[in-house]
Design a protein around this motif. Structure first.
Motif, PDB file in Angstrom:
ATOM      1  N   LEU A 163       0.837  -1.194   0.000  1.00 38.02           N
ATOM      2  CA  LEU A 163       0.000   0.000   0.000  1.00 38.02           C
ATOM      3  C   LEU A 163       0.871   1.243   0.000  1.00 38.02           C
ATOM      4  CD1 LEU A 163      -2.500  -0.937   2.846  1.00 38.02           C
ATOM      5  CD2 LEU A 163      -3.014  -0.810   0.415  1.00 38.02           C
ATOM      6  N   ALA A 164       0.360   2.306  -0.587  1.00 38.85           N
ATOM      7  CA  ALA A 164       1.028   3.597  -0.459  1.00 38.85           C
ATOM      8  C   ALA A 164       0.926   4.004   1.008  1.00 38.85           C
ATOM      9  CB  ALA A 164       0.343   4.624  -1.349  1.00 38.85           C
ATOM     10  N   LEU A 165       1.899   4.721   1.503  1.00 35.27           N
ATOM     11  CA  LEU A 165       1.900   5.130   2.911  1.00 35.27           C
ATOM     12  C   LEU A 165       0.656   5.952   3.255  1.00 35.27           C
ATOM     13  CD1 LEU A 165       5.678   5.927   3.394  1.00 35.27           C
ATOM     14  CD2 LEU A 165       4.410   3.942   4.241  1.00 35.27           C
ATOM     15  N   GLU A 166       0.176   6.754   2.302  1.00 38.50           N
ATOM     16  CA  GLU A 166      -1.040   7.541   2.547  1.00 38.50           C
ATOM     17  C   GLU A 166      -2.236   6.617   2.773  1.00 38.50           C
ATOM     18  OE1 GLU A 166       0.240   8.178  -1.199  1.00 38.50           O
ATOM     19  OE2 GLU A 166       1.858   8.592   0.185  1.00 38.50           O
ATOM     20  N   ASP A 167      -2.304   5.515   2.026  1.00 35.42           N
ATOM     21  CA  ASP A 167      -3.399   4.559   2.186  1.00 35.42           C
ATOM     22  C   ASP A 167      -3.319   3.868   3.539  1.00 35.42           C
ATOM     23  OD1 ASP A 167      -4.380   5.175  -0.328  1.00 35.42           O
ATOM     24  OD2 ASP A 167      -3.352   3.504  -1.308  1.00 35.42           O
ATOM     25  N   LEU A 168      -2.113   3.567   3.974  1.00 31.63           N
ATOM     26  CA  LEU A 168      -1.936   2.941   5.286  1.00 31.63           C
ATOM     27  C   LEU A 168      -2.372   3.907   6.387  1.00 31.63           C
ATOM     28  CD1 LEU A 168      -0.944   0.376   6.664  1.00 31.63           C
ATOM     29  CD2 LEU A 168       1.348   1.361   6.678  1.00 31.63           C
ATOM     30  N   ALA A 169      -1.984   5.166   6.264  1.00 32.77           N
ATOM     31  CA  ALA A 169      -2.397   6.185   7.238  1.00 32.77           C
ATOM     32  C   ALA A 169      -3.915   6.345   7.217  1.00 32.77           C
ATOM     33  CB  ALA A 169      -1.716   7.512   6.929  1.00 32.77           C
ATOM     34  N   ASP A 170      -4.500   6.317   6.032  1.00 33.63           N
ATOM     35  CA  ASP A 170      -5.954   6.442   5.892  1.00 33.63           C
ATOM     36  C   ASP A 170      -6.661   5.298   6.622  1.00 33.63           C
ATOM     37  OD1 ASP A 170      -8.432   7.522   4.625  1.00 33.63           O
ATOM     38  OD2 ASP A 170      -8.376   5.598   3.548  1.00 33.63           O
ATOM     39  N   ARG A 171      -6.131   4.106   6.497  1.00 33.11           N
ATOM     40  CA  ARG A 171      -6.758   2.956   7.160  1.00 33.11           C
ATOM     41  C   ARG A 171      -6.634   3.044   8.676  1.00 33.11           C
ATOM     42  NH1 ARG A 171      -5.774  -1.798   2.729  1.00 33.11           N
ATOM     43  NH2 ARG A 171      -6.813  -0.624   1.097  1.00 33.11           N
ATOM     44  N   ALA A 172      -5.484   3.506   9.155  1.00 38.10           N
ATOM     45  CA  ALA A 172      -5.320   3.677  10.600  1.00 38.10           C
ATOM     46  C   ALA A 172      -6.278   4.752  11.116  1.00 38.10           C
ATOM     47  CB  ALA A 172      -3.878   4.041  10.929  1.00 38.10           C
ATOM     48  N   GLU A 173      -6.446   5.818  10.341  1.00 32.54           N
ATOM     49  CA  GLU A 173      -7.364   6.886  10.737  1.00 32.54           C
ATOM     50  C   GLU A 173      -8.808   6.371  10.769  1.00 32.54           C
ATOM     51  OE1 GLU A 173      -8.228  11.547   9.699  1.00 32.54           O
ATOM     52  OE2 GLU A 173      -7.258  10.305   8.184  1.00 32.54           O
ATOM     53  N   LYS A 174      -9.139   5.481   9.854  1.00 36.65           N
ATOM     54  CA  LYS A 174     -10.494   4.912   9.837  1.00 36.65           C
ATOM     55  C   LYS A 174     -10.752   4.036  11.064  1.00 36.65           C
ATOM     56  CE  LYS A 174     -11.474   5.509   5.064  1.00 36.65           C
ATOM     57  NZ  LYS A 174     -11.544   5.049   3.738  1.00 36.65           N
ATOM     58  N   VAL A 175      -9.712   3.397  11.578  1.00 36.27           N
ATOM     59  CA  VAL A 175      -9.851   2.635  12.822  1.00 36.27           C
ATOM     60  C   VAL A 175     -10.217   3.600  13.949  1.00 36.27           C
ATOM     61  CG1 VAL A 175      -8.627   1.276  14.567  1.00 36.27           C
ATOM     62  CG2 VAL A 175      -8.265   0.799  12.151  1.00 36.27           C
ATOM     63  N   VAL A 176      -9.504   4.705  14.013  1.00 37.58           N
ATOM     64  CA  VAL A 176      -9.751   5.704  15.053  1.00 37.58           C
ATOM     65  C   VAL A 176     -11.180   6.243  14.940  1.00 37.58           C
ATOM     66  CG1 VAL A 176      -9.048   7.959  15.949  1.00 37.58           C
ATOM     67  CG2 VAL A 176      -7.313   6.332  15.170  1.00 37.58           C
ATOM     68  N   LEU A 177     -11.618   6.542  13.726  1.00 35.58           N
ATOM     69  CA  LEU A 177     -12.974   7.059  13.519  1.00 35.58           C
ATOM     70  C   LEU A 177     -14.036   6.030  13.894  1.00 35.58           C
ATOM     71  CD1 LEU A 177     -12.467   8.945  10.133  1.00 35.58           C
ATOM     72  CD2 LEU A 177     -12.795   9.952  12.403  1.00 35.58           C
ATOM     73  N   ALA A 178     -13.822   4.787  13.493  1.00 38.65           N
ATOM     74  CA  ALA A 178     -14.790   3.732  13.824  1.00 38.65           C
ATOM     75  C   ALA A 178     -14.891   3.558  15.339  1.00 38.65           C
ATOM     76  CB  ALA A 178     -14.397   2.417  13.153  1.00 38.65           C
ATOM     77  N   ALA A 179     -13.738   3.582  16.012  1.00 36.04           N
ATOM     78  CA  ALA A 179     -13.741   3.431  17.473  1.00 36.04           C
ATOM     79  C   ALA A 179     -14.443   4.612  18.137  1.00 36.04           C
ATOM     80  CB  ALA A 179     -12.319   3.307  17.990  1.00 36.04           C
ATOM     81  N   SER A 180     -14.184   5.827  17.637  1.00 32.80           N
ATOM     82  CA  SER A 180     -14.811   7.008  18.245  1.00 32.80           C
ATOM     83  C   SER A 180     -16.316   7.046  17.983  1.00 32.80           C
ATOM     84  CB  SER A 180     -14.148   8.294  17.757  1.00 32.80           C
ATOM     85  OG  SER A 180     -14.411   8.495  16.391  1.00 32.80           O
TER      86      SER A 180
END
Length: 146
Positions: A30-47
């Motif tokens: 994955l592009a690093l931006e895509d990896l960051a996007d997925r980690a951010e989506k984890v944070v959003l889903a949890a919140s």
């Protein structure tokens, strides 16, 4: 599954995979931006209160990091994974995101368990093998399938 990848029947078809790759499907890293996007989506889903879904998504990220990281062979020929082999770029991208699921207090546990957060940044999580060493003073990553 995460919902971003083709079903097993498509993956088993080289013709289908070739067509998907030609349309731009990522097949290796994955592009690093895509990896960051997925980690951010984890944070959003949890919140948003979707803790189980966030944990599932976090596990996909951890599996990906494991998959793309080089392994060293031990003296018996088995592949050994160690965080030190993870790319510095991947570590830097994931560092700010609290996406590592934290083990919650077991119901049978009698001692204080001061942690209340569901997810932490990678630098705050300890491997589950360390649980008896760090006891409940530090977050333990909840990444073992039972």
């Amino acid at each position: 599954a995460e919902g971003r990848y083709p079903t097993k029947s498509l993956r088993d078809s080289e013709k289908a995979m070739k067509a998907l790759r030609s349309l731009g499907m990522v097949t290796r890293e994955l592009a690093l931006e895509d990896l960051a996007d997925r980690a951010e989506k984890v944070v959003l889903a949890a919140s948003d209160g979707h803790t189980e879904r966030a944990k599932e998504m976090a596990m996909y990220i951890l599996q990906y990091v494991y998959h793309v990281s080089p392994k060293k062979h031990n003296r018996y020929g088995f592949k050994k994974y160690d965080i030190q082999y993870v790319s510095e770029d991947i570590l830097t991208v994931l560092k700010p995101f609290p996406f590592i699921p934290v083990m919650q207090k077991p119901s049978h546990f009698e001692f204080p368990w001061p942690l209340v957060e569901q997810f932490v940044i990678p630098s705050r999580a300890h491997h589950p093998k360390c649980m008896k060493l760090v006891f409940t003073q530090e977050p333990i990553a909840d990444v073992i399938d039972e």
